[in-house]
Motif scaffolding. Structure first.
Motif, PDB file in Angstrom:
ATOM      1  N   MET A   1       0.828  -1.205   0.000  1.00  0.00           N
ATOM      2  CA  MET A   1       0.000   0.000   0.000  1.00  0.00           C
ATOM      3  C   MET A   1       0.862   1.254   0.000  1.00  0.00           C
ATOM      4  O   MET A   1       0.578   2.218  -0.707  1.00  0.00           O
ATOM      5  CB  MET A   1      -0.954  -0.022   1.210  1.00  0.00           C
ATOM      6  CG  MET A   1      -1.951   1.129   1.263  1.00  0.00           C
ATOM      7  SD  MET A   1      -2.870   1.431  -0.286  1.00  0.00           S
ATOM      8  CE  MET A   1      -3.939  -0.032  -0.369  1.00  0.00           C
ATOM      9  N   HIS A   2       1.953   1.231   0.756  1.00  0.00           N
ATOM     10  CA  HIS A   2       2.847   2.387   0.789  1.00  0.00           C
ATOM     11  C   HIS A   2       3.381   2.691  -0.614  1.00  0.00           C
ATOM     12  O   HIS A   2       3.355   3.832  -1.073  1.00  0.00           O
ATOM     13  CB  HIS A   2       3.997   2.119   1.770  1.00  0.00           C
ATOM     14  CG  HIS A   2       4.860   3.318   1.998  1.00  0.00           C
ATOM     15  ND1 HIS A   2       5.366   3.649   3.220  1.00  0.00           N
ATOM     16  CD2 HIS A   2       5.311   4.272   1.143  1.00  0.00           C
ATOM     17  CE1 HIS A   2       6.079   4.761   3.118  1.00  0.00           C
ATOM     18  NE2 HIS A   2       6.064   5.152   1.860  1.00  0.00           N
ATOM     19  N   THR A   3       3.822   1.646  -1.307  1.00  0.00           N
ATOM     20  CA  THR A   3       4.344   1.830  -2.667  1.00  0.00           C
ATOM     21  C   THR A   3       3.235   2.344  -3.590  1.00  0.00           C
ATOM     22  O   THR A   3       3.477   3.187  -4.467  1.00  0.00           O
ATOM     23  CB  THR A   3       4.928   0.501  -3.190  1.00  0.00           C
ATOM     24  OG1 THR A   3       5.797  -0.051  -2.189  1.00  0.00           O
ATOM     25  CG2 THR A   3       5.720   0.715  -4.472  1.00  0.00           C
TER      26      THR A   3
ATOM     27  N   LEU B   1       0.892   4.359  -2.843  1.00  0.00           N
ATOM     28  CA  LEU B   1       0.690   5.795  -2.637  1.00  0.00           C
ATOM     29  C   LEU B   1       1.728   6.610  -3.422  1.00  0.00           C
ATOM     30  O   LEU B   1       1.431   7.711  -3.877  1.00  0.00           O
ATOM     31  CB  LEU B   1       0.714   6.152  -1.149  1.00  0.00           C
ATOM     32  CG  LEU B   1      -0.450   5.599  -0.310  1.00  0.00           C
ATOM     33  CD1 LEU B   1      -0.384   6.125   1.113  1.00  0.00           C
ATOM     34  CD2 LEU B   1      -1.810   5.937  -0.922  1.00  0.00           C
ATOM     35  N   HIS B   2       2.930   6.043  -3.595  1.00  0.00           N
ATOM     36  CA  HIS B   2       3.910   6.722  -4.461  1.00  0.00           C
ATOM     37  C   HIS B   2       3.396   6.759  -5.902  1.00  0.00           C
ATOM     38  O   HIS B   2       3.573   7.756  -6.604  1.00  0.00           O
ATOM     39  CB  HIS B   2       5.262   6.000  -4.421  1.00  0.00           C
ATOM     40  CG  HIS B   2       6.064   6.275  -3.178  1.00  0.00           C
ATOM     41  ND1 HIS B   2       6.981   7.287  -3.097  1.00  0.00           N
ATOM     42  CD2 HIS B   2       6.063   5.665  -1.972  1.00  0.00           C
ATOM     43  CE1 HIS B   2       7.536   7.284  -1.884  1.00  0.00           C
ATOM     44  NE2 HIS B   2       6.991   6.304  -1.188  1.00  0.00           N
ATOM     45  N   LEU B   3       2.780   5.669  -6.342  1.00  0.00           N
ATOM     46  CA  LEU B   3       2.220   5.641  -7.702  1.00  0.00           C
ATOM     47  C   LEU B   3       1.121   6.694  -7.832  1.00  0.00           C
ATOM     48  O   LEU B   3       1.064   7.437  -8.815  1.00  0.00           O
ATOM     49  CB  LEU B   3       1.650   4.251  -8.039  1.00  0.00           C
ATOM     50  CG  LEU B   3       2.632   3.080  -8.045  1.00  0.00           C
ATOM     51  CD1 LEU B   3       1.917   1.791  -8.457  1.00  0.00           C
ATOM     52  CD2 LEU B   3       3.807   3.352  -8.978  1.00  0.00           C
TER      53      LEU B   3
ATOM     54  N   PRO C   1      11.990  11.830  -1.337  1.00  0.00           N
ATOM     55  CA  PRO C   1      12.544  11.382  -0.064  1.00  0.00           C
ATOM     56  C   PRO C   1      11.513  10.545   0.683  1.00  0.00           C
ATOM     57  O   PRO C   1      10.349  10.921   0.751  1.00  0.00           O
ATOM     58  CB  PRO C   1      12.812  12.687   0.698  1.00  0.00           C
ATOM     59  CG  PRO C   1      12.733  13.773  -0.307  1.00  0.00           C
ATOM     60  CD  PRO C   1      11.826  13.298  -1.377  1.00  0.00           C
ATOM     61  N   CYS C   2      11.938   9.413   1.210  1.00  0.00           N
ATOM     62  CA  CYS C   2      11.014   8.583   1.986  1.00  0.00           C
ATOM     63  C   CYS C   2      11.791   7.622   2.861  1.00  0.00           C
ATOM     64  O   CYS C   2      12.769   7.029   2.430  1.00  0.00           O
ATOM     65  CB  CYS C   2      10.070   7.809   1.065  1.00  0.00           C
ATOM     66  SG  CYS C   2       8.734   7.017   1.986  1.00  0.00           S
ATOM     67  N   GLY C   3      11.355   7.475   4.105  1.00  0.00           N
ATOM     68  CA  GLY C   3      12.027   6.568   5.027  1.00  0.00           C
ATOM     69  C   GLY C   3      11.261   5.284   5.269  1.00  0.00           C
ATOM     70  O   GLY C   3      11.634   4.494   6.119  1.00  0.00           O
TER      71      GLY C   3
ATOM     72  N   THR D   1       8.939   1.606   4.206  1.00  0.00           N
ATOM     73  CA  THR D   1       9.264   0.311   3.599  1.00  0.00           C
ATOM     74  C   THR D   1       8.396   0.120   2.349  1.00  0.00           C
ATOM     75  O   THR D   1       7.209   0.442   2.351  1.00  0.00           O
ATOM     76  CB  THR D   1       9.023  -0.857   4.570  1.00  0.00           C
ATOM     77  OG1 THR D   1       7.657  -0.850   4.972  1.00  0.00           O
ATOM     78  CG2 THR D   1       9.909  -0.747   5.797  1.00  0.00           C
ATOM     79  N   HIS D   2       9.007  -0.395   1.284  1.00  0.00           N
ATOM     80  CA  HIS D   2       8.344  -0.523  -0.014  1.00  0.00           C
ATOM     81  C   HIS D   2       8.639  -1.884  -0.619  1.00  0.00           C
ATOM     82  O   HIS D   2       9.641  -2.501  -0.276  1.00  0.00           O
ATOM     83  CB  HIS D   2       8.845   0.554  -0.981  1.00  0.00           C
ATOM     84  CG  HIS D   2       8.879   1.927  -0.396  1.00  0.00           C
ATOM     85  ND1 HIS D   2       9.921   2.378   0.371  1.00  0.00           N
ATOM     86  CD2 HIS D   2       7.979   2.946  -0.441  1.00  0.00           C
ATOM     87  CE1 HIS D   2       9.684   3.614   0.765  1.00  0.00           C
ATOM     88  NE2 HIS D   2       8.509   3.987   0.304  1.00  0.00           N
ATOM     89  N   VAL D   3       7.788  -2.316  -1.545  1.00  0.00           N
ATOM     90  CA  VAL D   3       8.089  -3.538  -2.300  1.00  0.00           C
ATOM     91  C   VAL D   3       9.145  -3.207  -3.361  1.00  0.00           C
ATOM     92  O   VAL D   3       9.366  -2.039  -3.683  1.00  0.00           O
ATOM     93  CB  VAL D   3       6.826  -4.130  -2.973  1.00  0.00           C
ATOM     94  CG1 VAL D   3       5.862  -4.642  -1.914  1.00  0.00           C
ATOM     95  CG2 VAL D   3       6.132  -3.118  -3.883  1.00  0.00           C
TER      96      VAL D   3
END
Ligand SMILES: [Zn+2]
Length: 241
Positions: free
Chosen positions: A102-104, A106-108, A200-202, A204-206
């Protein structure tokens, strides 16, 4: 404290030594538990004591503003380990992986919507971003199709490091007004989705967008005159969602 999830978000367990231990929480010399921050919730899981007893870790929180200081919270009445004891840490991987996906996502979403991000939240199975959009939000169906296109294209995701100066000279890299990138160490952790998003992001992503699976844009809400909240969820209902 060594933050192992920074270099390898796919670590599901590790050995660690207890450096501080009380009913308020436990600290280790290293951890795989992501502490709540940047809109992403803290990890849950367990520690296996040297006696073999398993103790649930119900949350992980940064202590104050110190990124390196992660407090592992235990349920009430849990046995606490001894300082110096070596334990095995294990995260609830199924949940963490959903959070990474889900975090990844949101970048999309960020890459498809013009306008500054004014807030965001990731939870198990869903996520949302708020955008400053004076002209209104893009069409829901268009967004859903384009998100799933980026998933299908199987775009590699990686971490690169930028210097503070590089970041100062390219202010357009900072899309988020609500979360300031961590500064001061001279370098900034940047999340790169090749040709799609770099910021910038701290968290966790796939490692590849194909891991995300099908997405669906939910409600688009008006939150203030220019603020639009875009809700995102996995298309197939999964545990936790
Ligand atoms: Zn991120």
């Amino acid at each position: 404290m060594e933050l192992l999830f920074r270099d390898d978000p796919y670590l599901k367990s590790c050995r660690a030594r207890v450096t501080d231990s009380s009913s308020a929480g436990v600290r280790f010399d290293r951890t795989i538990f992501y502490p709540e921050g940047g809109g992403q919730p803290g990890d849950t899981g367990l520690m296996r004591l040297s006696s073999g007893a398993e103790v649930n870790i119900i949350d992980a929180q940064k202590h104050g503003d110190d990124d390196q200081d992660v407090l592992h919270l235990l349920a009430a009445d849990s046995p606490v380990p001894d300082i110096g004891e070596e334990v095995e840490l294990q995260i609830d991987w199924e949940r963490r992986h959903r959070l990474m996906r889900m975090h990844t996502s949101l970048h999309l979403l960020c890459s498809l919507v013009e306008g500054d991000v004014t807030g965001g939240q990731i939870s198990d199975g869903k996520g949302r971003l708020d955008f400053n959009l004076p002209e209104g939000a893009p069409d829901k169906t268009w967004l859903t199709e384009n998100l799933n296109d980026l998933v299908r294209r199987a775009v590699p995701v990686s971490v690169i490091w930028a210097s503070d100066e590089e970041l100062d000279n390219t202010p357009e890299l900072v899309r988020t007004m609500s979360v300031k990138p961590p500064r001061g160490s001279g370098r900034v952790r940047m999340l790169q989705i090749e040709g799609v998003d770099l910021q910038p992001c701290g968290g966790t992503h796939v490692s590849n967008t194909s891991e995300i699976g099908r997405l669906e844009v939910g409600k688009i809400e008006n939150k203030g005159r220019q603020n639009r909240r875009i809700n995102l969820r996995f298309a197939s209902q999964e545990a936790g969602s």
